[in-house]
Design a protein around this motif. Structure first.
Motif, PDB file in Angstrom:
ATOM      1  N   LEU A  91     -72.167  -6.683  32.941  1.00  0.00           N
ATOM      2  CA  LEU A  91     -71.861  -5.282  33.179  1.00  0.00           C
ATOM      3  C   LEU A  91     -72.394  -4.522  31.977  1.00  0.00           C
ATOM      4  O   LEU A  91     -72.097  -4.879  30.831  1.00  0.00           O
ATOM      5  CB  LEU A  91     -70.351  -5.053  33.308  1.00  0.00           C
ATOM      6  N   GLU A  92     -73.198  -3.490  32.216  1.00  0.00           N
ATOM      7  CA  GLU A  92     -73.802  -2.725  31.124  1.00  0.00           C
ATOM      8  C   GLU A  92     -73.504  -1.246  31.291  1.00  0.00           C
ATOM      9  O   GLU A  92     -73.471  -0.727  32.408  1.00  0.00           O
ATOM     10  CB  GLU A  92     -75.310  -2.962  31.076  1.00  0.00           C
ATOM     11  N   ALA A  93     -73.277  -0.579  30.153  1.00  0.00           N
ATOM     12  CA  ALA A  93     -73.003   0.858  30.171  1.00  0.00           C
ATOM     13  C   ALA A  93     -73.530   1.478  28.884  1.00  0.00           C
ATOM     14  O   ALA A  93     -73.580   0.814  27.840  1.00  0.00           O
ATOM     15  CB  ALA A  93     -71.506   1.113  30.294  1.00  0.00           C
ATOM     16  N   SER A 122     -73.200  -4.399  26.600  1.00  0.00           N
ATOM     17  CA  SER A 122     -73.373  -5.395  27.655  1.00  0.00           C
ATOM     18  C   SER A 122     -72.261  -6.434  27.563  1.00  0.00           C
ATOM     19  O   SER A 122     -72.103  -7.109  26.548  1.00  0.00           O
ATOM     20  CB  SER A 122     -74.746  -6.069  27.491  1.00  0.00           C
ATOM     21  N   TRP A 123     -71.491  -6.540  28.657  1.00  0.00           N
ATOM     22  CA  TRP A 123     -70.397  -7.509  28.747  1.00  0.00           C
ATOM     23  C   TRP A 123     -70.802  -8.643  29.685  1.00  0.00           C
ATOM     24  O   TRP A 123     -71.195  -8.386  30.827  1.00  0.00           O
ATOM     25  CB  TRP A 123     -69.131  -6.871  29.298  1.00  0.00           C
ATOM     26  N   HIS A 124     -70.678  -9.889  29.252  1.00  0.00           N
ATOM     27  CA  HIS A 124     -70.903 -11.046  30.109  1.00  0.00           C
ATOM     28  C   HIS A 124     -69.653 -11.192  30.975  1.00  0.00           C
ATOM     29  O   HIS A 124     -68.568 -11.430  30.455  1.00  0.00           O
ATOM     30  CB  HIS A 124     -71.135 -12.285  29.240  1.00  0.00           C
ATOM     31  N   ILE A 125     -69.799 -11.026  32.292  1.00  0.00           N
ATOM     32  CA  ILE A 125     -68.610 -11.030  33.147  1.00  0.00           C
ATOM     33  C   ILE A 125     -68.499 -12.258  34.046  1.00  0.00           C
ATOM     34  O   ILE A 125     -67.428 -12.524  34.585  1.00  0.00           O
ATOM     35  CB  ILE A 125     -68.496  -9.739  33.992  1.00  0.00           C
ATOM     36  N   ALA A 126     -69.581 -13.021  34.230  1.00  0.00           N
ATOM     37  CA  ALA A 126     -69.495 -14.208  35.085  1.00  0.00           C
ATOM     38  C   ALA A 126     -70.718 -15.093  34.888  1.00  0.00           C
ATOM     39  O   ALA A 126     -71.778 -14.623  34.500  1.00  0.00           O
ATOM     40  CB  ALA A 126     -69.390 -13.805  36.558  1.00  0.00           C
ATOM     41  N   GLY A 127     -70.545 -16.362  35.200  1.00  0.00           N
ATOM     42  CA  GLY A 127     -71.649 -17.310  35.230  1.00  0.00           C
ATOM     43  C   GLY A 127     -72.062 -17.819  33.868  1.00  0.00           C
ATOM     44  O   GLY A 127     -72.043 -17.089  32.889  1.00  0.00           O
TER      45      GLY A 127
END
Length: 172
Positions: free
Chosen positions: A99-101, A87-92
């Motif tokens: 974004l999770e993969a 899980s990547w924190h991409i905004a806010g």
């Protein structure tokens, strides 16, 4: 379909120490399959991933999935899945977007639903999603994602299954 999902929910809610978060999901495929997913996620893992991949957080997620053919509700399939999720924190900051993969494994109770032949009960689960904490005063999130199940041509035919889904996650 709902009995299985309800059982998983009752187990998870009665034993919250197993997980840090529960999720409930509705899914649909272009092959006219629809289904539900109930599961849990362990989020507080003592693992730090390298900066060169963006320093994502690692989670482990387990779930019970149940799908049925929209045209024949007696034709259904159930799967237990377990996947590591990055899980990547991409905004806010106050209402973050992630974004999770992940790529994990699944065990299906049978190898065919509708016209989809899976050949093996073991399937890989590949998934990608966007997850959003929609409220500053709550850590609950909604997620929109895509999941593909396939046996990676271990045995043919390998028709696989593809689902688009909407999920609600509630951390403890």
């Amino acid at each position: 379909m709902w009995r299985i999902a309800s059982l998983v929910v009752l187990i998870i809610l009665n034993f919250p120490s197993f997980a840090d978060e529960v999720h409930f999901t509705g899914a649909y495929s272009a092959d006219q399959l629809r289904g539900v997913r109930a599961g849990y996620r362990v989020t507080n893992l003592p693992v730090e991933l390298p900066a060169w991949i963006g320093s994502p957080k690692l989670h482990v997620e387990a779930a019970l999935n149940h799908w049925q053919d929209s045209n024949n509700t007696e034709d259904n399939i159930t799967a237990f899945t377990i996947s590591p999720i990055l899980s990547w924190h991409i905004a806010g900051a106050q209402r973050p977007l992630f974004l999770e993969a992940g790529i994990g494994g699944s065990y299906f109770d049978k190898t065919q639903i509708s016209n989809r032949r899976l050949s093996t009960q073991f399937q890989f689960e590949d998934r990608i999603s966007l997850s959003w904490q929609y409220n500053r005063s709550s850590t609950a999130r909604i997620a929109l994602g895509y999941t593909h199940y396939s046996n990676a041509d271990i045995k043919r035919p390998n028709n696989g299954l593809d689902f688009f889904w909407l999920s609600w996650a509630l951390p403890f």
